[in-house]
Design a protein around this motif. Structure first.
Motif, PDB file in Angstrom:
ATOM      1  N   LYS A   1       0.832  -1.193   0.000  1.00  0.00           N
ATOM      2  CA  LYS A   1       0.000   0.000   0.000  1.00  0.00           C
ATOM      3  C   LYS A   1       0.872   1.250   0.000  1.00  0.00           C
ATOM      4  CE  LYS A   1      -3.609   2.314   2.701  1.00  0.00           C
ATOM      5  NZ  LYS A   1      -4.435   2.262   3.920  1.00  0.00           N
ATOM      6  N   PRO A   2       0.539   2.243  -0.859  1.00  0.00           N
ATOM      7  CA  PRO A   2       1.312   3.500  -0.845  1.00  0.00           C
ATOM      8  C   PRO A   2       1.324   4.114   0.549  1.00  0.00           C
ATOM      9  CG  PRO A   2      -0.161   3.428  -2.739  1.00  0.00           C
ATOM     10  CD  PRO A   2      -0.525   2.259  -1.870  1.00  0.00           C
ATOM     11  N   ARG A   3       2.468   4.632   0.945  1.00  0.00           N
ATOM     12  CA  ARG A   3       2.646   5.072   2.330  1.00  0.00           C
ATOM     13  C   ARG A   3       1.983   6.417   2.627  1.00  0.00           C
ATOM     14  NH1 ARG A   3       9.027   4.034   2.929  1.00  0.00           N
ATOM     15  NH2 ARG A   3       8.675   4.355   5.169  1.00  0.00           N
ATOM     16  N   LEU A   4       1.629   7.172   1.584  1.00  0.00           N
ATOM     17  CA  LEU A   4       0.966   8.459   1.791  1.00  0.00           C
ATOM     18  C   LEU A   4      -0.357   8.531   1.030  1.00  0.00           C
ATOM     19  CD1 LEU A   4       3.979  10.963   1.608  1.00  0.00           C
ATOM     20  CD2 LEU A   4       2.905   9.984   3.645  1.00  0.00           C
ATOM     21  N   GLU A   5      -0.985   7.404   0.871  1.00  0.00           N
ATOM     22  CA  GLU A   5      -2.249   7.352   0.135  1.00  0.00           C
ATOM     23  C   GLU A   5      -3.282   8.275   0.782  1.00  0.00           C
ATOM     24  OE1 GLU A   5      -4.747   3.803  -1.967  1.00  0.00           O
ATOM     25  OE2 GLU A   5      -4.246   3.542   0.148  1.00  0.00           O
ATOM     26  N   ASN A   6      -3.963   9.057  -0.057  1.00  0.00           N
ATOM     27  CA  ASN A   6      -5.021   9.987   0.366  1.00  0.00           C
ATOM     28  C   ASN A   6      -4.510  11.172   1.172  1.00  0.00           C
ATOM     29  OD1 ASN A   6      -7.043   8.347  -0.829  1.00  0.00           O
ATOM     30  ND2 ASN A   6      -7.058   7.044   0.996  1.00  0.00           N
ATOM     31  N   LYS A   7      -3.213  11.389   1.200  1.00  0.00           N
ATOM     32  CA  LYS A   7      -2.668  12.542   1.927  1.00  0.00           C
ATOM     33  C   LYS A   7      -2.254  13.639   0.946  1.00  0.00           C
ATOM     34  CE  LYS A   7      -0.990   9.926   5.934  1.00  0.00           C
ATOM     35  NZ  LYS A   7      -2.047  10.388   6.857  1.00  0.00           N
ATOM     36  N   VAL A   8      -2.342  14.874   1.436  1.00  0.00           N
ATOM     37  CA  VAL A   8      -1.918  16.039   0.661  1.00  0.00           C
ATOM     38  C   VAL A   8      -0.743  16.684   1.388  1.00  0.00           C
ATOM     39  CG1 VAL A   8      -2.567  18.298  -0.244  1.00  0.00           C
ATOM     40  CG2 VAL A   8      -4.247  16.435  -0.232  1.00  0.00           C
ATOM     41  N   ALA A   9       0.323  16.953   0.646  1.00  0.00           N
ATOM     42  CA  ALA A   9       1.543  17.500   1.249  1.00  0.00           C
ATOM     43  C   ALA A   9       1.932  18.814   0.586  1.00  0.00           C
ATOM     44  CB  ALA A   9       2.688  16.501   1.122  1.00  0.00           C
ATOM     45  N   LEU A  10       2.442  19.734   1.388  1.00  0.00           N
ATOM     46  CA  LEU A  10       3.043  20.974   0.901  1.00  0.00           C
ATOM     47  C   LEU A  10       4.531  20.908   1.177  1.00  0.00           C
ATOM     48  CD1 LEU A  10       3.221  23.962   0.006  1.00  0.00           C
ATOM     49  CD2 LEU A  10       2.462  24.592   2.319  1.00  0.00           C
ATOM     50  N   ILE A  11       5.340  21.080   0.133  1.00  0.00           N
ATOM     51  CA  ILE A  11       6.798  21.020   0.263  1.00  0.00           C
ATOM     52  C   ILE A  11       7.365  22.349  -0.195  1.00  0.00           C
ATOM     53  CG2 ILE A  11       8.908  19.830  -0.422  1.00  0.00           C
ATOM     54  CD1 ILE A  11       7.162  17.371  -1.060  1.00  0.00           C
ATOM     55  N   THR A  12       7.983  23.098   0.709  1.00  0.00           N
ATOM     56  CA  THR A  12       8.576  24.368   0.315  1.00  0.00           C
ATOM     57  C   THR A  12       9.964  24.121  -0.271  1.00  0.00           C
ATOM     58  OG1 THR A  12       9.609  24.824   2.475  1.00  0.00           O
ATOM     59  CG2 THR A  12       7.310  25.512   2.166  1.00  0.00           C
ATOM     60  N   GLY A  13      10.334  24.984  -1.217  1.00  0.00           N
ATOM     61  CA  GLY A  13      11.597  24.758  -1.919  1.00  0.00           C
ATOM     62  C   GLY A  13      11.599  23.391  -2.562  1.00  0.00           C
ATOM     63  N   GLY A  14      10.464  23.043  -3.180  1.00  0.00           N
ATOM     64  CA  GLY A  14      10.229  21.652  -3.582  1.00  0.00           C
ATOM     65  C   GLY A  14      10.540  21.280  -5.009  1.00  0.00           C
ATOM     66  N   ALA A  15      11.288  22.107  -5.732  1.00  0.00           N
ATOM     67  CA  ALA A  15      11.511  21.815  -7.148  1.00  0.00           C
ATOM     68  C   ALA A  15      12.896  21.276  -7.463  1.00  0.00           C
ATOM     69  CB  ALA A  15      11.245  23.064  -7.999  1.00  0.00           C
ATOM     70  N   GLN A  16      13.776  21.187  -6.478  1.00  0.00           N
ATOM     71  CA  GLN A  16      15.112  20.639  -6.727  1.00  0.00           C
ATOM     72  C   GLN A  16      15.732  20.172  -5.424  1.00  0.00           C
ATOM     73  OE1 GLN A  16      17.900  23.572  -8.163  1.00  0.00           O
ATOM     74  NE2 GLN A  16      17.498  24.995  -6.499  1.00  0.00           N
ATOM     75  N   GLY A  17      16.859  19.508  -5.535  1.00  0.00           N
ATOM     76  CA  GLY A  17      17.590  19.060  -4.364  1.00  0.00           C
ATOM     77  C   GLY A  17      16.770  18.153  -3.467  1.00  0.00           C
ATOM     78  N   ILE A  18      16.887  18.339  -2.161  1.00  0.00           N
ATOM     79  CA  ILE A  18      16.147  17.518  -1.207  1.00  0.00           C
ATOM     80  C   ILE A  18      14.649  17.702  -1.389  1.00  0.00           C
ATOM     81  CG2 ILE A  18      15.641  17.237   1.256  1.00  0.00           C
ATOM     82  CD1 ILE A  18      18.619  17.955   1.780  1.00  0.00           C
ATOM     83  N   GLY A  19      14.208  18.926  -1.618  1.00  0.00           N
ATOM     84  CA  GLY A  19      12.791  19.176  -1.833  1.00  0.00           C
ATOM     85  C   GLY A  19      12.246  18.475  -3.054  1.00  0.00           C
ATOM     86  N   GLY A  20      13.001  18.516  -4.147  1.00  0.00           N
ATOM     87  CA  GLY A  20      12.568  17.849  -5.372  1.00  0.00           C
ATOM     88  C   GLY A  20      12.518  16.342  -5.211  1.00  0.00           C
ATOM     89  N   ALA A  21      13.528  15.770  -4.559  1.00  0.00           N
ATOM     90  CA  ALA A  21      13.544  14.324  -4.326  1.00  0.00           C
ATOM     91  C   ALA A  21      12.367  13.917  -3.450  1.00  0.00           C
ATOM     92  CB  ALA A  21      14.865  13.913  -3.680  1.00  0.00           C
ATOM     93  N   THR A  22      12.039  14.754  -2.465  1.00  0.00           N
ATOM     94  CA  THR A  22      10.926  14.460  -1.570  1.00  0.00           C
ATOM     95  C   THR A  22       9.602  14.544  -2.314  1.00  0.00           C
ATOM     96  OG1 THR A  22      12.186  15.318   0.319  1.00  0.00           O
ATOM     97  CG2 THR A  22       9.800  15.144   0.581  1.00  0.00           C
TER      98      THR A  22
END
Length: 258
Positions: free
Chosen positions: A2-23
């Protein structure tokens, strides 16, 4: 599995590269719908988000996290688009390294406005939604600089010590209401910023080797290795982990000397 974040919504700041992008990419892989925050929209950020899926899965929003009004507007748009927010990853940050007595007031303020106040702006905007749901997970990206001091790296470690303190204080404050707040402290990770620093040196490969030799595991970390720890903390698997910090530095900070 089962996907570990199924049905969850996440906000990731600085999320387009590096650690943020990988996340962001890992979260989508594990079933989350993701809001990717960037300071400014760029073609590269738009292409990255498009590679993860359509607007039903991933939303790109531009906001300077140092500006509370911009963060409030971003969170309102994210909730309007996806209907909820379950996870906040405070990844946006800047490096300000200087000799303490050479540091300008402007650089002091710039460091804290993003690395500490930016995280607080985002948490303050997201927490009411999480508390209303009776559940939520905040993961702050701190640093080994929040544990060990490197000369001439001031005031970055002061901000990261503060971020770990913010993590613990908020985690305890809202634990009984279903909201967990944790942080991770990466060491040297091969992000685009680290790559650019290596590239600026006379012998980039020699410096890479020197840095790798300082680590017990003899290699530099990768963004995905941090992202997997963030994924765990964001998931219900970590539901009894709160107000704590996890070091991700290959063991480097545990060495007394070499």
């Amino acid at each position: 599995m089962k996907p570990r974040l199924e049905n969850k919504v996440a906000l990731i700041t600085g999320g387009a590269q590096g650690i943020g992008g990988a996340t962001a990419a890992l979260f989508v892989e594990h079933g989350a719908r993701v809001v990717v925050n960037v300071r400014e929209r760029t073609a590269a950020a738009e292409a990255f988000v498009a590679s993860l899926g359509g607007p039903d899965k991933v939303l790109l929003l531009a906001a300077d996290v140092s500006q509370r009004s911009a963060v409030d507007a971003m969170v309102a748009q994210a909730v309007s688009h996806f209907g909820r927010l379950d996870v906040l990853v405070n990844n946006a940050g800047i490096n300000v390294f200087d000799d303490p007595l050479q540091l300008s007031d402007a650089d002091w303020a710039r460091c804290f406005s993003v690395d500490l106040e930016g995280a607080w702006h985002c948490a303050r905007a997201v927490l009411p939604h999480m508390l209303g749901q009776g559940a939520g997970s905040v993961v702050n990206i701190a640093s080994v600089h929040g544990h060990k001091i490197i000369p001439n790296a001031f005031p970055y470690p002061v901000a990261k010590h503060g971020l770990i303190g913010l993590t613990r204080a908020l985690g305890i404050q809202y634990a009984a209401q279903g909201v967990r707040v944790n942080s991770v402290s990466p060491g040297l990770i091969l992000t685009p910023l680290a790559e650019s620093v290596f590239a600026s040196l006379p012998d980039p490969q020699a410096e890479r080797r020197r840095q790798a030799e300082l680590l017990p595991c003899k290699r530099i970390g990768e963004p995905l290795e941090v992202a997997y720890t963030v994924l765990f903390l964001a998931s219900d698997e970590a539901r009894f982990i709160n107000a704590t910090d996890i070091l991700i530095d290959g063991g480097r900070s545990q060495l007394y000397h070499e």
